[in-house]
Design an enzyme around this catalytic site. Structure first.
Site, PDB file in Angstrom:
ATOM      1  N   CYS A   7     -21.898  14.512 -18.959  1.00 33.65           N
ATOM      2  CA  CYS A   7     -23.182  13.812 -18.855  1.00 33.65           C
ATOM      3  C   CYS A   7     -23.127  12.623 -19.813  1.00 33.65           C
ATOM      4  O   CYS A   7     -22.038  12.158 -20.152  1.00 33.65           O
ATOM      5  CB  CYS A   7     -24.360  14.760 -19.113  1.00 33.65           C
ATOM      6  SG  CYS A   7     -24.425  15.486 -20.762  1.00 33.65           S
ATOM      7  N   ARG A  13     -27.694  18.155 -20.354  1.00 29.23           N
ATOM      8  CA  ARG A  13     -27.245  18.673 -19.062  1.00 29.23           C
ATOM      9  C   ARG A  13     -25.891  19.371 -19.104  1.00 29.23           C
ATOM     10  O   ARG A  13     -25.749  20.505 -18.616  1.00 29.23           O
ATOM     11  CB  ARG A  13     -27.214  17.542 -18.016  1.00 29.23           C
ATOM     12  CG  ARG A  13     -28.593  17.065 -17.634  1.00 29.23           C
ATOM     13  CD  ARG A  13     -28.542  15.725 -16.953  1.00 29.23           C
ATOM     14  NE  ARG A  13     -28.116  14.660 -17.860  1.00 29.23           N
ATOM     15  CZ  ARG A  13     -28.022  13.388 -17.523  1.00 29.23           C
ATOM     16  NH1 ARG A  13     -28.286  13.026 -16.289  1.00 29.23           N
ATOM     17  NH2 ARG A  13     -27.653  12.485 -18.418  1.00 29.23           N
ATOM     18  N   ASP A 113     -32.126  13.690 -15.623  1.00 27.65           N
ATOM     19  CA  ASP A 113     -31.976  13.689 -17.082  1.00 27.65           C
ATOM     20  C   ASP A 113     -33.275  14.175 -17.734  1.00 27.65           C
ATOM     21  O   ASP A 113     -34.314  13.541 -17.583  1.00 27.65           O
ATOM     22  CB  ASP A 113     -31.661  12.246 -17.520  1.00 27.65           C
ATOM     23  CG  ASP A 113     -31.336  12.145 -19.002  1.00 27.65           C
ATOM     24  OD1 ASP A 113     -31.508  13.152 -19.717  1.00 27.65           O
ATOM     25  OD2 ASP A 113     -30.927  11.055 -19.433  1.00 27.65           O
TER      26      ASP A 113
END
Ligand code: 4NP
Length: 145
Positions: A7, A13, A113
């Site tokens: 990420c 994440r 996100d």
């Protein structure tokens, strides 16, 4: 099979994805390795975001030993599958590419996100990742001869 989740910061994440997939492959006794990192250096050396740790803990996933790492070009060699967790992550990954063949190992799975949101966003993020990991396991197992 060595799988890398990438990420941007490696604090939200991809640490969730690493923890979730590791737990699932351990339960299934699959001999795979899983890791995570980020394309930027802003949080390198830091633990996961407290909201990430919280949602993982709530779901029985321990990521207390996570330390954020940055992607490096040698990771293209090290891993069999690199999963970019958004289109902008794939864009950022380009700075590490030295040979276009490296991109054959890369797939994109867009996960929203959660960084700018609240804890609810992390719950949604966790669920999306957990669902994706189930699909991923089925897909990789189907590749076996
Ligand atoms: P992640 O989330 O890429 O899922 O770890 C982010 C963490 C930090 C930032 C952006 C996204 N940041 O801009 O610092």
């Amino acid at each position: 099979m060595k799988i890398l989740f990438t990420c941007l910061g490696n604090i939200c994440r991809s640490p969730i994805a690493e923890g979730v997939l590791r737990k699932k492959i351990s339960a299934l006794d699959l001999p795979w390795q899983v890791a995570s990192n980020g394309t930027n250096r802003f949080h390198k050396g830091e633990p996961a975001d407290p909201r990430t740790i919280s949602v993982c803990k709530k779901n029985g996933v321990d990521i207390n030993s996570h330390i954020a790492r940055r992607f490096k070009t040698s990771d293209f060699k090290e891993y069999d599958l690199i999963i970019c967790m958004a289109e902008d992550v794939f864009d950022e990954l380009q700075q590490f590419v030295t040979d276009n063949a490296q991109l054959k190992k890369v797939v994109v799975k867009s996960i929203k996100d959660p960084w700018y949101g609240n804890q609810d966003g992390f719950d949604e993020c966790y669920q999306a990742i957990a669902n994706y990991c189930d699909i991923l396991i089925d897909e990789i197992r189907a590749l076996k001869p």
